[in-house]
Design an enzyme around this catalytic site. Structure first.
Site, mmCIF file in Angstrom:
data_model
loop_
_atom_site.group_PDB
_atom_site.id
_atom_site.type_symbol
_atom_site.label_atom_id
_atom_site.label_comp_id
_atom_site.label_asym_id
_atom_site.label_seq_id
_atom_site.Cartn_x
_atom_site.Cartn_y
_atom_site.Cartn_z
ATOM 1 N N HIS A 172 -12.269 -29.683 -0.212
ATOM 2 C CA HIS A 172 -12.654 -30.014 -1.584
ATOM 3 C C HIS A 172 -12.798 -28.756 -2.419
ATOM 4 O O HIS A 172 -12.555 -28.763 -3.618
ATOM 5 C CB HIS A 172 -13.976 -30.779 -1.588
ATOM 6 C CG HIS A 172 -13.814 -32.218 -1.233
ATOM 7 N ND1 HIS A 172 -14.686 -32.905 -0.444
ATOM 8 C CD2 HIS A 172 -12.846 -33.090 -1.566
ATOM 9 C CE1 HIS A 172 -14.279 -34.139 -0.312
ATOM 10 N NE2 HIS A 172 -13.162 -34.282 -0.985
ATOM 11 N N GLU A 414 12.207 -38.174 2.767
ATOM 12 C CA GLU A 414 11.442 -37.036 3.268
ATOM 13 C C GLU A 414 11.511 -36.924 4.789
ATOM 14 O O GLU A 414 10.870 -36.069 5.388
ATOM 15 C CB GLU A 414 9.989 -37.105 2.789
ATOM 16 C CG GLU A 414 9.287 -38.416 3.035
ATOM 17 C CD GLU A 414 7.870 -38.447 2.448
ATOM 18 O OE1 GLU A 414 7.309 -37.399 2.137
ATOM 19 O OE2 GLU A 414 7.338 -39.560 2.316
ATOM 20 N N ASP A 438 7.533 -32.734 3.128
ATOM 21 C CA ASP A 438 7.714 -33.267 4.478
ATOM 22 C C ASP A 438 9.133 -33.023 4.991
ATOM 23 O O ASP A 438 9.319 -32.713 6.171
ATOM 24 C CB ASP A 438 7.403 -34.770 4.504
ATOM 25 C CG ASP A 438 5.908 -35.007 4.601
ATOM 26 O OD1 ASP A 438 5.265 -34.352 5.446
ATOM 27 O OD2 ASP A 438 5.375 -35.815 3.835
ATOM 28 N N CYS A 485 10.188 -34.677 -5.792
ATOM 29 C CA CYS A 485 8.765 -34.574 -6.120
ATOM 30 C C CYS A 485 8.003 -33.635 -5.184
ATOM 31 O O CYS A 485 6.794 -33.475 -5.328
ATOM 32 C CB CYS A 485 8.119 -35.955 -6.142
ATOM 33 S SG CYS A 485 8.246 -36.805 -4.572
HETATM 34 C C1 PEP Z 1 6.441 -34.543 -0.054
HETATM 35 O O1 PEP Z 1 6.336 -34.771 1.150
HETATM 36 O O2 PEP Z 1 7.262 -33.739 -0.542
HETATM 37 C C2 PEP Z 1 5.549 -35.198 -1.019
HETATM 38 C C3 PEP Z 1 5.728 -35.051 -2.313
HETATM 39 O O3 PEP Z 1 4.526 -35.943 -0.559
HETATM 40 P P1 PEP Z 1 3.196 -35.373 0.112
HETATM 41 O O4 PEP Z 1 3.098 -33.921 -0.239
HETATM 42 O O5 PEP Z 1 2.092 -36.187 -0.464
HETATM 43 O O6 PEP Z 1 3.413 -35.622 1.571
HETATM 44 MG MG MG Z 2 5.351 -36.486 1.937
#
Ligand code: PEP
Ligand code: MG
Length: 557
Positions: A172, A414, A438, A485
């Site tokens: 946190h 991913e 990921d 993303c």
């Molecule tokens: C990713 O895996 O790139 C992603 C955007 O999701 P997270 O970081 O939440 O696993």
């Molecule tokens: Mg992910």
């Protein structure tokens, strides 16, 4: 400098007749601690927002822990020792149990327990809290560890930066520092023993470098770096409200990644087009129960309305890995990133999954809402998830509730198996979003949260570029859009390659949006395609990095 707080606790034998008074002292300390936390929570809620204040819910829960309270009282009666000593012993035992659990998220919660524990001890000993309140002037905090409540209190103090011996990315404390935009370097082992009060420090949060007593030249260099950074930020911010279009007319979208609905103003402030990734698992954190369908619905409705007519991609629950939710009691796993997480968990728990799907569907009438499944490894999982989506739609129809029947359903790509079968998935998905955080850890076999192998975690690795190209080509072949993303989408030099590979949408933390917009507006699509082509011919991540950095410098000069 805040060292490890020294609370001296003596071990004293007490008379049997003193036990009721000691129990009363303990109860009063709990009540006083509760009062302090609620007061702090109120202050944070007014100053910073409800989301930040919710962190203290976890602290209040520690105070209500029956096991802890009963153990203190029963040991007090049995051992006939002063309550402060007994409590500190019980606290130590609790912390050592948590330390043995091999779960990063739970380990991070040790900070909550020890934070509350210290407050209780201080109240038992009748001591006034020493810490941030004693700060004089603008200061850099160097501490063994900084509690979430101290971090939260920093926004009203003159804290220029902070550095800690311990700490992790999911704590946190780190989350708070990020949202307060305070430069911080956490987990810098031994820093408290190498820094003395009064030392001059440079804390470079972007590189994780801390320089103790820099010479004049270093200080000047950093001063210049700071001024330059300010100039660059202003330059980037000047384009934040313009369209993201290349010099030869290709339009791409730059969206934002958010974790909480109250980040929407920041998205707008930084010129985000829409929301490309709304991570919903934070909704379940710091609470013992699960959010109701109505709570989900209200949150999604708010974000959809605020961002309308632009799109908002709600990602369904992605727990597991390093994101642990206590209410689901997921058993400890040897390889949590390869285990029962994300869509695997949701398919096994249709009750939880469909509740969220119904809420997303209901909120879809309030704006341009899309939904997206995480961790899809093959088309069967996509079909199973869609089957549950159909059931959720039927349930809503039965109860006469409105929703957008044509809501777009995307797949997060991913997992390498999804990347390699992107052509199959593309036929049954409305859009793709590449989750590189990921995808990189799985394709390069590098745990994304392990600092020891961090040097192998390389978004510029040729294997990653090839996978990304394969996904984009497959999506375009099937005439669907593809976004990215993962954090890679916010790497300025790699943006040139991604643009050239044909990526349609970038989704990034709000603060990075203006810089990326500026870069894309400064280059032609044809030139970016040429850069991508050349990058794909290179043999190592280092070569790709050097090449793309050079190209970026040419464009920005
Ligand atoms: C990713 O895996 O790139 C992603 C955007 O999701 P997270 O970081 O939440 O696993
Ligand atoms: Mg992910």
């Amino acid at each position: 400098m805040l060292g490890k707080e020294e609370l001296i606790i003596s071990r004293e034998t007490i008379a049997w007749s003193d036990i009721p008074a000691q129990i009363q002292l303990f109860e009063e300390a709990l009540i006083q601690t509760r009062r302090e936390i609620i007061e702090l929570q109120k202050k944070i809620s007014t100053d910073m927002g409800q989301q930040e204040a919710q962190i203290f819910d976890a602290h209040l829960l520690v105070l209500e822990d029956r096991m802890l309270i009963e153990e203190v009282i029963s040991r007090l009666k049995k051992e006939q020792l002063n309550v402060a000593y007994i409590f500190s012993e019980v606290l130590k035992k609790y912390i050592s149990v948590f330390l043995k659990i091999e779960d990063e998220y739970l380990k991070e919660r040790i900070a909550d327990i020890s934070d509350v524990g210290k407050r209780i001890l201080r109240n038992l000993l009748g001591k006034k809290r020493k810490g941030l309140d004693d700060l004089e002037g603008r200061a850099i905090i160097v501490a063994h560890d900084i509690s979430p409540s101290d971090t939260a209190a920093m926004h009203s103090k003159n804290v220029a930066a902070f550095v800690t011996d311990i700490g992790g990315k999911t704590s946190h404390t780190a989350i708070m520092a990020k949202s307060l935009e305070i430069p911080a370097v956490v987990g810098l082992e031994g820093v408290t023993s190498r820094v003395n009060p009064g030392d001059v420090l440079i804390v470079d949060g972007s590189t994780g470098i801390v320089i103790v007593d820099p010479d004049k030249e270093t200080l000047n260099n950093y001063q210049k770096k700071l001024e330059k950074l300010k100039g660059i930020t202003d330059k980037f911010l000047s384009v934040k409200d313009l369209a993201t279009v290349t010099t030869d007319g290709r339009i791409v979208l730059i969206n934002a990644n958010i974790e909480f609905p109250d980040e929407v103003p920041s998205v707008k402030l930084h010129g985000g087009h829409g929301i490309g990734l709304y991570r919903t698992e934070f909704f379940y954190m710091n609470r013992q129960d699960s959010p109701t369908e109505e709570e989900h619905y209200q949150a999604y409705k708010y974000v959809a309305e605020e961002m309308s007519p632009h799109s908002v991609v709600v990602r369904t629950l992605d727990i597991g890995g390093d994101k642990f939710l206590s209410q689901f009691k997921i058993p400890h796993e040897m390889q949590p990133f390869l285990g029962w997480r994300a869509i695997r968990f949701c398919l096994a728990r249709p009750d939880i999954f469909k509740l969220q799907l119904r809420a997303i569907l209901r909120a879809s009438v309030h704006g341009n809402l899309k939904l997206m499944y995480p961790m899809i490894s093959g088309v069967e999982e996509l079909r199973q998830a869609n089957q549950l989506l159909e059931e959720a739609k039927k349930e809503l129809k039965r109860s006469g509730q409105k929703f957008n029947d044509k809501i777009e359903v995307g797949v997060m790509v991913e997992v390498p198996s999804a990347a390699m079968t992107a052509d199959i998935l593309a036929k049954e998905a409305d859009f793709f979003s590449i989750g590189t955080n990921d995808l990189i850890q799985y394709s390069l076999a590098v745990d994304r949260s392990n600092e020891k192998v961090a040097y192998l975690y390389d978004p510029a690795h040729p294997a990653v570029l090839r996978l990304v190209k394969n996904i984009i080509d497959a999506a375009h072949q099937a005439k669907i859009k593809v976004a990215m993303c993962g954090e890679m989408a916010g790497e300025p030099s790699l943006a040139l390659i991604l643009l050239g590979l044909g990526l349609d949408e970038f989704s990034l933390p709000p603060q990075v949006i203006p810089e990326l917009k500026y870069i894309i507006r400064a280059i032609g699509f044809k030139a970016a395609q040429e850069i991508a082509l050349q990058a794909l011919k290179l043999s190592t991540g280092k070569e790709v990095d050097e090449f793309s950095q050079k190209k970026l410098a040419e464009i920005l000069k």
